[in-house]
Design a protein around this motif. Structure first.
Motif, PDB file in Angstrom:
ATOM      1  N   VAL A  25       4.820   1.252 -17.590  1.00 58.26           N
ATOM      2  CA  VAL A  25       4.939   0.127 -16.765  1.00 58.26           C
ATOM      3  C   VAL A  25       4.756   0.017 -15.211  1.00 58.26           C
ATOM      4  CG1 VAL A  25       6.388  -2.076 -16.409  1.00 58.26           C
ATOM      5  CG2 VAL A  25       6.208  -0.896 -18.768  1.00 58.26           C
ATOM      6  N   LEU A  26       5.098   1.027 -14.813  1.00 60.09           N
ATOM      7  CA  LEU A  26       5.225   1.122 -13.426  1.00 60.09           C
ATOM      8  C   LEU A  26       3.654   1.495 -13.081  1.00 60.09           C
ATOM      9  CD1 LEU A  26       6.799   1.547 -10.722  1.00 60.09           C
ATOM     10  CD2 LEU A  26       7.184   3.587 -10.862  1.00 60.09           C
ATOM     11  N   ASP A  27       2.951   2.395 -13.836  1.00 62.00           N
ATOM     12  CA  ASP A  27       1.694   2.698 -13.155  1.00 62.00           C
ATOM     13  C   ASP A  27       0.728   1.344 -13.499  1.00 62.00           C
ATOM     14  OD1 ASP A  27       1.613   5.473 -12.511  1.00 62.00           O
ATOM     15  OD2 ASP A  27       1.875   6.230 -14.366  1.00 62.00           O
ATOM     16  N   LEU A  74       0.733  -1.160   0.018  1.00 61.27           N
ATOM     17  CA  LEU A  74      -0.085  -0.074   0.101  1.00 61.27           C
ATOM     18  C   LEU A  74       0.713   1.163  -0.097  1.00 61.27           C
ATOM     19  CD1 LEU A  74      -2.899   1.269   0.168  1.00 61.27           C
ATOM     20  CD2 LEU A  74      -2.567   1.025   2.588  1.00 61.27           C
ATOM     21  N   GLY A  75       1.932   1.282   0.884  1.00 63.65           N
ATOM     22  CA  GLY A  75       2.764   2.530   1.036  1.00 63.65           C
ATOM     23  C   GLY A  75       3.499   2.660  -0.536  1.00 63.65           C
ATOM     24  N   LEU A  76       3.931   1.519  -1.089  1.00 66.20           N
ATOM     25  CA  LEU A  76       4.647   1.683  -2.224  1.00 66.20           C
ATOM     26  C   LEU A  76       3.442   2.233  -3.516  1.00 66.20           C
ATOM     27  CD1 LEU A  76       6.911  -1.263  -2.533  1.00 66.20           C
ATOM     28  CD2 LEU A  76       7.746   0.897  -2.447  1.00 66.20           C
ATOM     29  N   GLY A  77       2.374   1.737  -3.499  1.00 63.35           N
ATOM     30  CA  GLY A  77       1.554   2.165  -4.311  1.00 63.35           C
ATOM     31  C   GLY A  77       1.104   3.594  -4.463  1.00 63.35           C
ATOM     32  N   LEU A  78       0.967   4.156  -3.088  1.00 62.96           N
ATOM     33  CA  LEU A  78       0.404   5.440  -2.896  1.00 62.96           C
ATOM     34  C   LEU A  78       1.965   6.472  -3.113  1.00 62.96           C
ATOM     35  CD1 LEU A  78      -1.421   5.246   0.118  1.00 62.96           C
ATOM     36  CD2 LEU A  78      -2.282   5.679  -2.017  1.00 62.96           C
ATOM     37  N   ILE A  79       3.222   5.962  -2.917  1.00 61.53           N
ATOM     38  CA  ILE A  79       4.401   6.956  -2.697  1.00 61.53           C
ATOM     39  C   ILE A  79       4.990   7.014  -4.061  1.00 61.53           C
ATOM     40  CG2 ILE A  79       6.089   5.338  -2.134  1.00 61.53           C
ATOM     41  CD1 ILE A  79       7.241   7.493  -0.229  1.00 61.53           C
ATOM     42  N   VAL A  80       4.716   5.828  -4.913  1.00 57.86           N
ATOM     43  CA  VAL A  80       5.729   5.944  -6.195  1.00 57.86           C
ATOM     44  C   VAL A  80       4.792   6.522  -7.344  1.00 57.86           C
ATOM     45  CG1 VAL A  80       6.663   4.496  -7.885  1.00 57.86           C
ATOM     46  CG2 VAL A  80       6.928   3.726  -5.521  1.00 57.86           C
ATOM     47  N   ALA A  81       4.776   7.904  -7.527  1.00 55.43           N
ATOM     48  CA  ALA A  81       4.216   8.578  -8.380  1.00 55.43           C
ATOM     49  C   ALA A  81       5.029   9.747  -8.759  1.00 55.43           C
ATOM     50  CB  ALA A  81       2.830   9.076  -8.070  1.00 55.43           C
ATOM     51  N   TYR A 101      -8.107   4.900  -7.462  1.00 56.40           N
ATOM     52  CA  TYR A 101      -6.594   5.316  -7.381  1.00 56.40           C
ATOM     53  C   TYR A 101      -6.031   4.171  -8.705  1.00 56.40           C
ATOM     54  CZ  TYR A 101      -1.816   6.622  -6.186  1.00 56.40           C
ATOM     55  OH  TYR A 101      -0.671   7.059  -6.067  1.00 56.40           O
ATOM     56  N   GLY A 102      -6.565   2.963  -8.542  1.00 56.65           N
ATOM     57  CA  GLY A 102      -5.732   2.001  -9.388  1.00 56.65           C
ATOM     58  C   GLY A 102      -6.189   2.338 -10.743  1.00 56.65           C
ATOM     59  N   TRP A 103      -7.425   2.712 -10.798  1.00 58.39           N
ATOM     60  CA  TRP A 103      -7.989   3.121 -12.214  1.00 58.39           C
ATOM     61  C   TRP A 103      -7.192   4.340 -12.777  1.00 58.39           C
ATOM     62  CZ3 TRP A 103      -9.969   1.397 -16.306  1.00 58.39           C
ATOM     63  CH2 TRP A 103     -10.746   2.444 -17.249  1.00 58.39           C
ATOM     64  N   GLN A 104      -6.987   5.199 -11.764  1.00 56.80           N
ATOM     65  CA  GLN A 104      -6.169   6.379 -12.481  1.00 56.80           C
ATOM     66  C   GLN A 104      -4.921   6.163 -12.791  1.00 56.80           C
ATOM     67  OE1 GLN A 104      -6.372   9.154  -9.089  1.00 56.80           O
ATOM     68  NE2 GLN A 104      -8.377   9.886  -9.405  1.00 56.80           N
ATOM     69  N   ALA A 105      -4.207   5.019 -12.195  1.00 58.35           N
ATOM     70  CA  ALA A 105      -3.182   4.597 -12.455  1.00 58.35           C
ATOM     71  C   ALA A 105      -3.108   4.118 -13.767  1.00 58.35           C
ATOM     72  CB  ALA A 105      -2.347   3.968 -11.538  1.00 58.35           C
ATOM     73  N   LEU A 106      -3.822   3.287 -14.170  1.00 57.38           N
ATOM     74  CA  LEU A 106      -4.017   2.565 -15.386  1.00 57.38           C
ATOM     75  C   LEU A 106      -4.402   3.767 -16.362  1.00 57.38           C
ATOM     76  CD1 LEU A 106      -6.144  -0.565 -14.179  1.00 57.38           C
ATOM     77  CD2 LEU A 106      -3.680  -0.351 -14.952  1.00 57.38           C
ATOM     78  N   LYS A 107      -5.146   4.576 -15.932  1.00 49.71           N
ATOM     79  CA  LYS A 107      -5.302   5.693 -17.300  1.00 49.71           C
ATOM     80  C   LYS A 107      -4.011   6.478 -17.605  1.00 49.71           C
ATOM     81  CE  LYS A 107      -8.855   8.355 -16.932  1.00 49.71           C
ATOM     82  NZ  LYS A 107      -9.823   9.487 -16.355  1.00 49.71           N
ATOM     83  N   ARG A 108      -3.180   6.625 -16.168  1.00 50.18           N
ATOM     84  CA  ARG A 108      -1.854   7.445 -16.643  1.00 50.18           C
ATOM     85  C   ARG A 108      -0.811   6.681 -17.443  1.00 50.18           C
ATOM     86  NH1 ARG A 108      -1.968   8.383 -11.148  1.00 50.18           N
ATOM     87  NH2 ARG A 108      -0.402   6.687 -10.667  1.00 50.18           N
TER      88      ARG A 108
END
Length: 212
Positions: free
Chosen positions: A189-191, A18-25, A90-97
């Motif tokens: 890839v990361l997103d 969870l921490g990695l998913g939120l901070i890596v952006a 949040y996951g959907w936004q990452a996939l859109k990015r």
């Protein structure tokens, strides 16, 4: 000795992911840490401050929310459901990015920062960003508070480890990582990975809220 049977590793891993998913952006704070790493200016101080600030906010969120939700199971369930919705969004936004090219750059004006100025900028990028409180105190706090009291420190440790790992890699590995971060394909890839990770965590949280 029943506490020895508690699932310590899964709880720690949940906090870490969870921490990695939120901070890596891509963001101002990460760009600042990357810049300081490239310039080799006060890297240790900046990494320590950012990681420690995250750990304190995460701890305050988990412990504070745990105390607030201790006698309110209905509220705890509602927050868990809200957290699942947020993680899914949040996951959907990452996939859109991931569908659009972007890159992390570390602009430099060529003027070295003093230790105090570097610390002040790190504090501003960290503490003046309203999203940090939404992420660490409310979201991470409410998810961590779902666990039994004896497991909450492990969740805090996992989420805090994500900050230590990320900022250390960004600051000390900037010379090697900068070319990678400058490639939009790498962020796509990361997103994509972040999006999948957030959806998995959302499903786990949803199951916990509805069936545990």
């Amino acid at each position: 000795m029943t506490h020895l049977t508690f699932p310590v590793f899964p709880v720690y891993t949940q906090g870490l992911l969870l921490g990695l998913g939120l901070i890596v952006a891509i963001g101002a704070q990460n760009a600042f840490v990357l810049r300081q790493g490239l310039l080799r200016e006060h890297v240790g101080l900046i990494v320590l401050f950012c990681a420690l600030a995250d750990a304190l906010l995460i701890g305050a969120g988990v412990l504070g929310m745990g105390q607030a939700l201790g006698d309110r199971p209905a509220l705890a369930r509602a927050l868990a459901l809200a957290g699942a919705v947020f993680l899914a969004a949040y996951g959907w936004q990452a996939l859109k990015r991931a569908r659009h090219a972007s890159a992390l750059t570390a602009a430099s004006n060529g003027v070295p920062l003093s230790r105090l100025a570097a610390l002040a900028q790190a504090a501003a990028f960290t503490l003046l960003n309203p999203h940090v409180y939404l992420d660490t105190v409310l979201l991470v706090g409410s998810i961590g508070a779902q666990h039994p009291p004896l497991l909450r420190p492990w969740f805090i440790a996992g989420a805090s480890s994500a900050s230590v790992l990320w900022f250390s890699a960004l600051g000390y590995g900037s010379r090697k990582l900068a070319p990678l971060f400058a490639r939009p394909r790498a962020w796509q890839v990361l997103d994509s990975l972040i999006g999948a990770m957030m959806w998995l965590l959302a499903l786990l949280l949803l199951r916990q809220a509805l069936w545990d």
